[in-house]
Design a protein around this motif. Structure first.
Motif, PDB file in Angstrom:
ATOM      1  N   ARG A 132      -2.996  16.288 111.358  1.00 47.52           N
ATOM      2  CA  ARG A 132      -3.850  16.940 110.347  1.00 47.52           C
ATOM      3  C   ARG A 132      -3.031  17.851 109.397  1.00 47.52           C
ATOM      4  O   ARG A 132      -3.121  18.103 108.135  1.00 47.52           O
ATOM      5  CB  ARG A 132      -4.852  17.727 111.006  1.00 47.52           C
ATOM      6  N   PHE A 133      -2.028  18.741 110.192  1.00 50.06           N
ATOM      7  CA  PHE A 133      -1.387  19.751 109.410  1.00 50.06           C
ATOM      8  C   PHE A 133      -0.440  19.063 108.272  1.00 50.06           C
ATOM      9  O   PHE A 133      -0.216  19.478 107.441  1.00 50.06           O
ATOM     10  CB  PHE A 133      -0.501  20.610 110.342  1.00 50.06           C
ATOM     11  N   THR A 134       0.228  18.041 108.581  1.00 52.75           N
ATOM     12  CA  THR A 134       0.982  17.377 107.603  1.00 52.75           C
ATOM     13  C   THR A 134       0.579  16.175 106.848  1.00 52.75           C
ATOM     14  O   THR A 134       0.990  15.737 105.816  1.00 52.75           O
ATOM     15  CB  THR A 134       2.311  16.687 108.234  1.00 52.75           C
ATOM     16  N   GLN A 135      -0.933  15.942 107.070  1.00 52.95           N
ATOM     17  CA  GLN A 135      -1.333  14.821 106.128  1.00 52.95           C
ATOM     18  C   GLN A 135      -2.034  15.364 104.747  1.00 52.95           C
ATOM     19  O   GLN A 135      -2.034  16.240 104.717  1.00 52.95           O
ATOM     20  CB  GLN A 135      -2.696  14.477 106.995  1.00 52.95           C
ATOM     21  N   GLY A 136      -1.640  14.284 103.912  1.00 49.39           N
ATOM     22  CA  GLY A 136      -1.946  14.656 102.486  1.00 49.39           C
ATOM     23  C   GLY A 136      -0.452  15.340 101.801  1.00 49.39           C
ATOM     24  O   GLY A 136      -1.018  15.957 100.769  1.00 49.39           O
ATOM     25  N   ALA A 137       0.480  15.914 102.553  1.00 45.61           N
ATOM     26  CA  ALA A 137       1.357  16.564 101.974  1.00 45.61           C
ATOM     27  C   ALA A 137       2.073  16.037 100.645  1.00 45.61           C
ATOM     28  O   ALA A 137       2.547  14.822 100.892  1.00 45.61           O
ATOM     29  CB  ALA A 137       2.323  17.042 102.663  1.00 45.61           C
ATOM     30  N   PRO A 138       2.457  16.498  99.539  1.00 47.41           N
ATOM     31  CA  PRO A 138       3.404  15.803  98.681  1.00 47.41           C
ATOM     32  C   PRO A 138       4.492  15.295  99.470  1.00 47.41           C
ATOM     33  O   PRO A 138       4.980  15.760 100.516  1.00 47.41           O
ATOM     34  CB  PRO A 138       3.623  17.059  97.632  1.00 47.41           C
ATOM     35  N   ALA A 139       5.203  14.410  98.634  1.00 44.47           N
ATOM     36  CA  ALA A 139       6.181  13.741  99.436  1.00 44.47           C
ATOM     37  C   ALA A 139       7.375  14.543  99.536  1.00 44.47           C
ATOM     38  O   ALA A 139       7.892  15.640  98.621  1.00 44.47           O
ATOM     39  CB  ALA A 139       6.925  12.694  98.321  1.00 44.47           C
ATOM     40  N   TYR A 140       7.828  14.802 100.729  1.00 45.57           N
ATOM     41  CA  TYR A 140       8.899  15.743 100.924  1.00 45.57           C
ATOM     42  C   TYR A 140      10.016  15.034 101.888  1.00 45.57           C
ATOM     43  O   TYR A 140       9.824  14.099 102.483  1.00 45.57           O
ATOM     44  CB  TYR A 140       8.433  16.983 101.609  1.00 45.57           C
ATOM     45  N   ASP A 141      11.124  15.533 101.880  1.00 43.87           N
ATOM     46  CA  ASP A 141      12.527  15.150 102.784  1.00 43.87           C
ATOM     47  C   ASP A 141      12.488  15.859 104.017  1.00 43.87           C
ATOM     48  O   ASP A 141      12.839  14.924 105.269  1.00 43.87           O
ATOM     49  CB  ASP A 141      13.717  15.267 102.072  1.00 43.87           C
ATOM     50  N   VAL A 142      12.121  17.004 104.182  1.00 43.63           N
ATOM     51  CA  VAL A 142      12.459  17.682 105.531  1.00 43.63           C
ATOM     52  C   VAL A 142      11.306  18.700 105.855  1.00 43.63           C
ATOM     53  O   VAL A 142      10.941  19.323 104.797  1.00 43.63           O
ATOM     54  CB  VAL A 142      13.480  18.686 105.427  1.00 43.63           C
ATOM     55  N   LEU A 143      10.743  18.750 106.998  1.00 46.48           N
ATOM     56  CA  LEU A 143       9.993  19.875 107.151  1.00 46.48           C
ATOM     57  C   LEU A 143      10.440  21.114 108.181  1.00 46.48           C
ATOM     58  O   LEU A 143      11.398  20.815 108.870  1.00 46.48           O
ATOM     59  CB  LEU A 143       9.108  19.226 108.453  1.00 46.48           C
ATOM     60  N   VAL A 144      10.498  22.203 107.380  1.00 46.25           N
ATOM     61  CA  VAL A 144      11.335  23.330 107.835  1.00 46.25           C
ATOM     62  C   VAL A 144      10.368  24.288 108.405  1.00 46.25           C
ATOM     63  O   VAL A 144       9.280  24.668 107.823  1.00 46.25           O
ATOM     64  CB  VAL A 144      12.179  24.010 106.831  1.00 46.25           C
ATOM     65  N   VAL A 145      10.503  24.707 109.768  1.00 41.06           N
ATOM     66  CA  VAL A 145       9.785  25.508 110.530  1.00 41.06           C
ATOM     67  C   VAL A 145      10.231  26.845 110.575  1.00 41.06           C
ATOM     68  O   VAL A 145      11.318  27.169 110.753  1.00 41.06           O
ATOM     69  CB  VAL A 145       9.151  24.911 111.776  1.00 41.06           C
ATOM     70  N   ALA A 146       9.242  27.780 110.637  1.00 39.44           N
ATOM     71  CA  ALA A 146       9.614  29.206 110.722  1.00 39.44           C
ATOM     72  C   ALA A 146       8.832  29.690 111.764  1.00 39.44           C
ATOM     73  O   ALA A 146       7.630  30.256 111.861  1.00 39.44           O
ATOM     74  CB  ALA A 146       9.445  30.035 109.336  1.00 39.44           C
ATOM     75  N   ASP A 147       9.409  29.713 113.125  1.00 38.83           N
ATOM     76  CA  ASP A 147       8.772  29.900 114.489  1.00 38.83           C
ATOM     77  C   ASP A 147       9.807  30.618 115.226  1.00 38.83           C
ATOM     78  O   ASP A 147      10.245  30.196 116.199  1.00 38.83           O
ATOM     79  CB  ASP A 147       8.264  28.807 115.106  1.00 38.83           C
ATOM     80  N   GLU A 148      10.080  32.065 115.351  1.00 40.91           N
ATOM     81  CA  GLU A 148      11.193  32.707 115.680  1.00 40.91           C
ATOM     82  C   GLU A 148      10.976  32.902 117.264  1.00 40.91           C
ATOM     83  O   GLU A 148      11.709  33.111 118.243  1.00 40.91           O
ATOM     84  CB  GLU A 148      11.574  33.914 115.125  1.00 40.91           C
ATOM     85  N   ALA A 149       9.548  33.005 117.536  1.00 39.50           N
ATOM     86  CA  ALA A 149       9.043  33.006 118.847  1.00 39.50           C
ATOM     87  C   ALA A 149       9.313  31.840 119.660  1.00 39.50           C
ATOM     88  O   ALA A 149       8.820  31.921 121.058  1.00 39.50           O
ATOM     89  CB  ALA A 149       7.552  33.597 118.939  1.00 39.50           C
ATOM     90  N   ASP A 150       9.483  30.568 119.047  1.00 44.40           N
ATOM     91  CA  ASP A 150       9.614  29.434 119.698  1.00 44.40           C
ATOM     92  C   ASP A 150       8.237  28.716 120.485  1.00 44.40           C
ATOM     93  O   ASP A 150       8.277  28.551 121.636  1.00 44.40           O
ATOM     94  CB  ASP A 150      10.927  29.474 120.801  1.00 44.40           C
ATOM     95  N   ASP A 151       7.336  29.168 119.632  1.00 42.87           N
ATOM     96  CA  ASP A 151       6.010  29.351 120.260  1.00 42.87           C
ATOM     97  C   ASP A 151       5.336  27.692 119.842  1.00 42.87           C
ATOM     98  O   ASP A 151       4.771  27.102 120.720  1.00 42.87           O
ATOM     99  CB  ASP A 151       5.046  30.152 119.680  1.00 42.87           C
ATOM    100  N   TRP A 152       5.594  27.294 118.719  1.00 44.95           N
ATOM    101  CA  TRP A 152       4.957  26.037 118.160  1.00 44.95           C
ATOM    102  C   TRP A 152       5.714  24.937 117.438  1.00 44.95           C
ATOM    103  O   TRP A 152       5.538  23.790 117.345  1.00 44.95           O
ATOM    104  CB  TRP A 152       3.690  26.063 117.519  1.00 44.95           C
ATOM    105  N   GLY A 153       6.970  25.467 117.180  1.00 43.58           N
ATOM    106  CA  GLY A 153       7.893  24.504 116.119  1.00 43.58           C
ATOM    107  C   GLY A 153       7.842  23.387 116.712  1.00 43.58           C
ATOM    108  O   GLY A 153       8.202  22.364 115.932  1.00 43.58           O
ATOM    109  N   ASP A 154       8.421  23.284 117.980  1.00 41.07           N
ATOM    110  CA  ASP A 154       8.671  21.848 118.504  1.00 41.07           C
ATOM    111  C   ASP A 154       7.544  21.023 118.563  1.00 41.07           C
ATOM    112  O   ASP A 154       7.794  19.911 118.907  1.00 41.07           O
ATOM    113  CB  ASP A 154       9.230  22.051 119.987  1.00 41.07           C
ATOM    114  N   SER A 155       6.656  21.276 118.508  1.00 44.40           N
ATOM    115  CA  SER A 155       5.214  20.670 118.399  1.00 44.40           C
ATOM    116  C   SER A 155       5.228  19.614 117.464  1.00 44.40           C
ATOM    117  O   SER A 155       4.486  18.591 117.294  1.00 44.40           O
ATOM    118  CB  SER A 155       3.905  21.291 118.579  1.00 44.40           C
ATOM    119  N   LEU A 156       5.904  19.984 115.994  1.00 45.89           N
ATOM    120  CA  LEU A 156       5.645  19.292 114.873  1.00 45.89           C
ATOM    121  C   LEU A 156       6.712  17.815 115.181  1.00 45.89           C
ATOM    122  O   LEU A 156       6.497  16.757 114.531  1.00 45.89           O
ATOM    123  CB  LEU A 156       6.141  20.076 113.848  1.00 45.89           C
ATOM    124  N   ALA A 157       7.815  18.028 115.656  1.00 42.88           N
ATOM    125  CA  ALA A 157       8.854  16.834 115.563  1.00 42.88           C
ATOM    126  C   ALA A 157       8.132  15.722 116.534  1.00 42.88           C
ATOM    127  O   ALA A 157       7.304  15.706 117.185  1.00 42.88           O
ATOM    128  CB  ALA A 157       9.995  17.344 116.421  1.00 42.88           C
TER     129      ALA A 157
END
Length: 427
Positions: free
Chosen positions: A258-283
């Motif tokens: 749902r979070f990434t659906q409908g996004a304009p065309a992009y090459d890389v998803l860059v995440v900012a999650d310094e607490a290492d809480d959710w960033g790995d959930s997107l891969a």
């Protein structure tokens, strides 16, 4: 000299030390027998000025280690729980390496540790160190406490815990050296690599934490600096706490889609999650098949357990033998802070804290960090210039600065705030 073998040990770390000695905070290097690895150190002795080797009875250069034990939330994964001795183990290994060199130059080093349980304990601990004559202090502190510490007369601090760009700009201090890379250095390193790969359109996902917001801001600046375009800048608001339930992977997958659906065309998803809480959930869960980079995925970092080039394997093995685990970026920053002090002491032929601090600022100062380049401090903001590793979970992908990014003095200064960009006026 950073390739020194582990020939020495600090007394409280030895296997035969008593419990009382282990609990003590004063770490003094003790010489162990050594073999042919002494050849390189003998060269230092030959290069030392006449009479330096006779100063073996001089008092040791006392180095402080001050850390705040910040409570950490439960990590997203229990595969690699945060070590409780992170940072200090790197400092102890750096002490050993300094002592290896000092044995042949007639210099001795001691490490005194203070680890505060609460923020209100930090300044009393620092003042106690300063009252005992310590001047050089390796500090693993958040930015606000670091600035308070820098205001103490006589203190010279080596920052290993705060990546805040403000500390290198408008909030810089002359007596504050930065061993840890800034967020700008990390995001510039990533942006250079993406530019080289021609992956120029980015989807930026930022978490709610203060560090997440600062990392995202640094990424926005880096994208503009290196000709990348952020086509979507979106906050992540989903609570990943349910991922440990029996159907947790399904809820995370649905939310990522749902979070990434409908996004304009992009090459890389860059995440900012310094607490290492959710960033790995997107891969592997995005609507479109796209790589993940930033604080997770392809990560720009000071150090990584997967780094094995330029003799790094030797350092990795010595650290694992001492600590029983892999060396983290904070461990490496602490080791590097001790090594900068040791190298400055050797090259300045002095264990006077003032002379060592002055040499850190001099154009002659260099230290090796197992990253393929000599490292030195920038004279405009006291930031240690250094290569940045771009690491995946199991391999080293690249190292920035990338080929082709040239600079009139040092390619390393293409990472972070350059002299014309700095807002630091302390120097």
């Amino acid at each position: 000299m950073s390739g020194a073998s582990g020939l020495l040990s600090c007394w409280p770390c030895r296997q035969d030390a008593s419990p009382e000695q282990r609990r003590g905070g004063n770490h003094v290097a003790v010489l162990r027998p050594f073999g042919r690895r002494a050849l390189w150190a003998a060269a230092l002795l030959a290069a030392a000025p006449p009479g330096l080797g006779r100063a073996e009875e001089a008092p040791p250069l006392r180095i402080g280690y001050l850390a705040l034990k910040v409570p950490r939330p439960l990590p997203a994964s229990l595969v690699e729980p945060p070590p409780k001795d992170e940072g200090v183990q790197g400092a102890r290994l750096g002490l050993q390496d300094n002592a290896t060199t000092g044995r042949f130059t007639g210099q001795r080093f001691a490490l005194e540790e203070r680890r505060a349980e609460a923020a209100e304990e930090v300044m009393p601990a620092l003042r106690e160190m300063l009252g005992q004559g310590l001047r050089l202090v390796v500090a693993d502190l958040p930015a606000d406490l670091l600035l308070q510490a820098a205001a103490e007369p006589g203190a010279v601090l080596l920052n290993i815990g705060a990546p805040d760009d403000a500390l290198r700009n408008e909030s810089c201090r002359r007596n504050l050296f930065h061993v840890l890379p800034s967020r700008a250095m990390l995001t510039d390193a990533l942006a250079q690599y993406l530019a080289v790969k021609r992956w120029r359109t980015l989807f930026l996902a930022a978490g709610p934490g203060p560090g997440d917001q600062l990392y995202a801001e640094a990424m926005r600046r880096a994208a503009k600096k290196f000709g990348l375009r952020i086509v979507l800048d979106k906050p992540w608001t989903h609570d990943p706490g349910a991922q440990r339930t029996d159907t947790g992977h399904m809820s995370i997958a649905a939310e990522a889609a749902r979070f990434t659906q409908g996004a304009p065309a992009y090459d890389v998803l860059v995440v900012a999650d310094e607490a290492d809480d959710w960033g790995d959930s997107l891969a592997w869960r995005t609507t479109d098949p796209r790589p993940v980079a930033g604080t997770q995925g392809l990560t720009p970092t000071l150090w990584s357990p997967v780094h094995e080039q330029w003799g790094a394997t030797q350092l990795q093995r010595r650290f694992r033998a001492q600590a029983g685990r892999a060396m983290t970026p904070l461990d490496h920053a602490a080791w590097l802070a001790l090594r900068t002090i040791g190298e400055a002491a050797v090259r300045s032929h002095s264990t006077d804290p003032g002379a060592v601090a002055d040499y850190l600022r001099s154009p002659q100062f260099e230290v090796a960090g197992f990253k393929g380049a000599k490292l030195s401090f920038r004279d405009w903001d006291n930031q240690l210039r250094q290569p940045i590793l771009l690491a995946g979970p199991r391999s080293l992908v690249s190292v920035s600065p990338q080929p082709g990014f040239q600079h009139r003095t040092s390619e390393l200064d293409t990472l972070g705030a350059d002299r014309p960009e700095t807002q630091c006026r302390a120097s």
